[in-house]
Design a protein around this motif. Sequence first.
Motif, PDB file in Angstrom:
ATOM      1  N   LYS A  19     -37.830 -56.777  37.405  1.00 29.32           N
ATOM      2  CA  LYS A  19     -37.681 -57.930  38.293  1.00 29.32           C
ATOM      3  C   LYS A  19     -37.112 -57.519  39.649  1.00 29.32           C
ATOM      4  N   ALA A  20     -36.138 -56.626  39.633  1.00 30.67           N
ATOM      5  CA  ALA A  20     -35.562 -56.149  40.896  1.00 30.67           C
ATOM      6  C   ALA A  20     -36.621 -55.461  41.736  1.00 30.67           C
ATOM      7  N   SER A  21     -37.443 -54.652  41.102  1.00 31.30           N
ATOM      8  CA  SER A  21     -38.510 -53.951  41.815  1.00 31.30           C
ATOM      9  C   SER A  21     -39.512 -54.939  42.403  1.00 31.30           C
ATOM     10  N   GLU A  22     -39.881 -55.951  41.620  1.00 29.59           N
ATOM     11  CA  GLU A  22     -40.819 -56.966  42.105  1.00 29.59           C
ATOM     12  C   GLU A  22     -40.272 -57.702  43.327  1.00 29.59           C
ATOM     13  N   LYS A  23     -38.986 -57.918  43.341  1.00 32.31           N
ATOM     14  CA  LYS A  23     -38.353 -58.631  44.455  1.00 32.31           C
ATOM     15  C   LYS A  23     -37.894 -57.685  45.559  1.00 32.31           C
ATOM     16  N   ARG A  24     -38.184 -56.414  45.373  1.00 30.27           N
ATOM     17  CA  ARG A  24     -37.796 -55.374  46.328  1.00 30.27           C
ATOM     18  C   ARG A  24     -36.292 -55.342  46.568  1.00 30.27           C
ATOM     19  N   ALA A  26     -32.886 -53.359  45.802  1.00 26.47           N
ATOM     20  CA  ALA A  26     -32.432 -52.026  45.420  1.00 26.47           C
ATOM     21  C   ALA A  26     -31.394 -52.123  44.304  1.00 26.47           C
ATOM     22  N   VAL A  27     -31.561 -51.294  43.306  1.00 28.52           N
ATOM     23  CA  VAL A  27     -30.586 -51.184  42.222  1.00 28.52           C
ATOM     24  C   VAL A  27     -30.053 -49.756  42.274  1.00 28.52           C
ATOM     25  N   HIS A  28     -28.765 -49.635  42.437  1.00 23.63           N
ATOM     26  CA  HIS A  28     -28.140 -48.325  42.562  1.00 23.63           C
ATOM     27  C   HIS A  28     -27.434 -47.985  41.260  1.00 23.63           C
ATOM     28  N   LEU A  29     -28.015 -47.071  40.517  1.00 27.19           N
ATOM     29  CA  LEU A  29     -27.453 -46.665  39.231  1.00 27.19           C
ATOM     30  C   LEU A  29     -26.640 -45.385  39.401  1.00 27.19           C
ATOM     31  N   PRO A  30     -25.644 -45.186  38.548  1.00 29.22           N
ATOM     32  CA  PRO A  30     -24.846 -43.955  38.633  1.00 29.22           C
ATOM     33  C   PRO A  30     -25.707 -42.713  38.426  1.00 29.22           C
ATOM     34  N   THR A  31     -25.332 -41.653  39.113  1.00 26.33           N
ATOM     35  CA  THR A  31     -26.001 -40.365  38.921  1.00 26.33           C
ATOM     36  C   THR A  31     -25.100 -39.380  38.186  1.00 26.33           C
ATOM     37  N   ASP A  32     -23.798 -39.597  38.288  1.00 23.83           N
ATOM     38  CA  ASP A  32     -22.852 -38.753  37.561  1.00 23.83           C
ATOM     39  C   ASP A  32     -21.718 -39.620  37.027  1.00 23.83           C
ATOM     40  N   PRO A  64     -17.804 -38.569  41.200  1.00 27.12           N
ATOM     41  CA  PRO A  64     -17.605 -38.567  42.655  1.00 27.12           C
ATOM     42  C   PRO A  64     -18.886 -38.685  43.467  1.00 27.12           C
ATOM     43  N   ALA A  65     -19.998 -38.140  42.992  1.00 29.69           N
ATOM     44  CA  ALA A  65     -21.256 -38.278  43.740  1.00 29.69           C
ATOM     45  C   ALA A  65     -21.707 -39.736  43.743  1.00 29.69           C
ATOM     46  N   THR A  66     -21.560 -40.403  42.616  1.00 24.84           N
ATOM     47  CA  THR A  66     -21.913 -41.820  42.543  1.00 24.84           C
ATOM     48  C   THR A  66     -20.986 -42.638  43.426  1.00 24.84           C
ATOM     49  N   LYS A  72     -21.393 -45.453  50.689  1.00 28.23           N
ATOM     50  CA  LYS A  72     -22.347 -45.579  51.792  1.00 28.23           C
ATOM     51  C   LYS A  72     -23.071 -46.927  51.746  1.00 28.23           C
ATOM     52  N   VAL A  73     -23.493 -47.332  50.568  1.00 28.65           N
ATOM     53  CA  VAL A  73     -24.190 -48.613  50.427  1.00 28.65           C
ATOM     54  C   VAL A  73     -23.246 -49.759  50.780  1.00 28.65           C
ATOM     55  N   LEU A  74     -22.027 -49.711  50.240  1.00 31.62           N
ATOM     56  CA  LEU A  74     -21.061 -50.787  50.494  1.00 31.62           C
ATOM     57  C   LEU A  74     -20.620 -50.830  51.948  1.00 31.62           C
ATOM     58  N   GLY A  75     -20.569 -49.681  52.600  1.00 35.45           N
ATOM     59  CA  GLY A  75     -20.181 -49.641  54.003  1.00 35.45           C
ATOM     60  C   GLY A  75     -21.186 -50.309  54.920  1.00 35.45           C
ATOM     61  N   ALA A  76     -22.443 -50.352  54.487  1.00 35.89           N
ATOM     62  CA  ALA A  76     -23.501 -50.973  55.295  1.00 35.89           C
ATOM     63  C   ALA A  76     -23.735 -52.433  54.909  1.00 35.89           C
TER      64      ALA A  76
END
Length: 160
Positions: A19-24, A26-32, A64-66, A72-76
């Motif tokens: 659903k998120a993809s259909e609505k364009r 962005a979903v930010h998932l943890p990487t670490d 820490p990478a996540t 960065k996302v929250l800052g914008a």
Amino acid sequence: MAGAVETEKLANARNFLRKASEKRVAVHLPTDVIVATSIDDSEGSAPVSVDAIPAESMALDIGPATAEAYRKVLGAARTVFWNGPMGVFEKPKFAAGTVAIARSLAENKLALTIVGGGDSAAAIAQAGLADKVSHVSTGGGASLEFVQGLDLPGIAALRP
């Protein structure tokens, strides 16, 4: 069971991502993540990739990478609704991710920043940053229902 996947939740997760993809959206998932065998594990933990969590371990904080990617996302962002800590923030060794998110919200002076839910409210207070966000609410479930546009019983009762 540590390291297990809640298979009954996979369909919900896939549906959400679709659903998120259909609505364009962005979903930010943890990487670490920071892992341990239990929340009382006295051993330190280095960050591991979300794809490399040992079977005997569980993810107890974002890595820490996540945290940096989220900063960065929250800052914008110009509107942020935060509901839920990043990890087991009550344990100091698993609080860094949650504190990093709290700092990111506090540093973004241009955003409307709303913290909803008892755990999130406790986390931002523990970080000493509750007065640096726009609003803090202990009503987690009610806050989520409100932003979804659902009718809240307490509000509905006040209507003529």
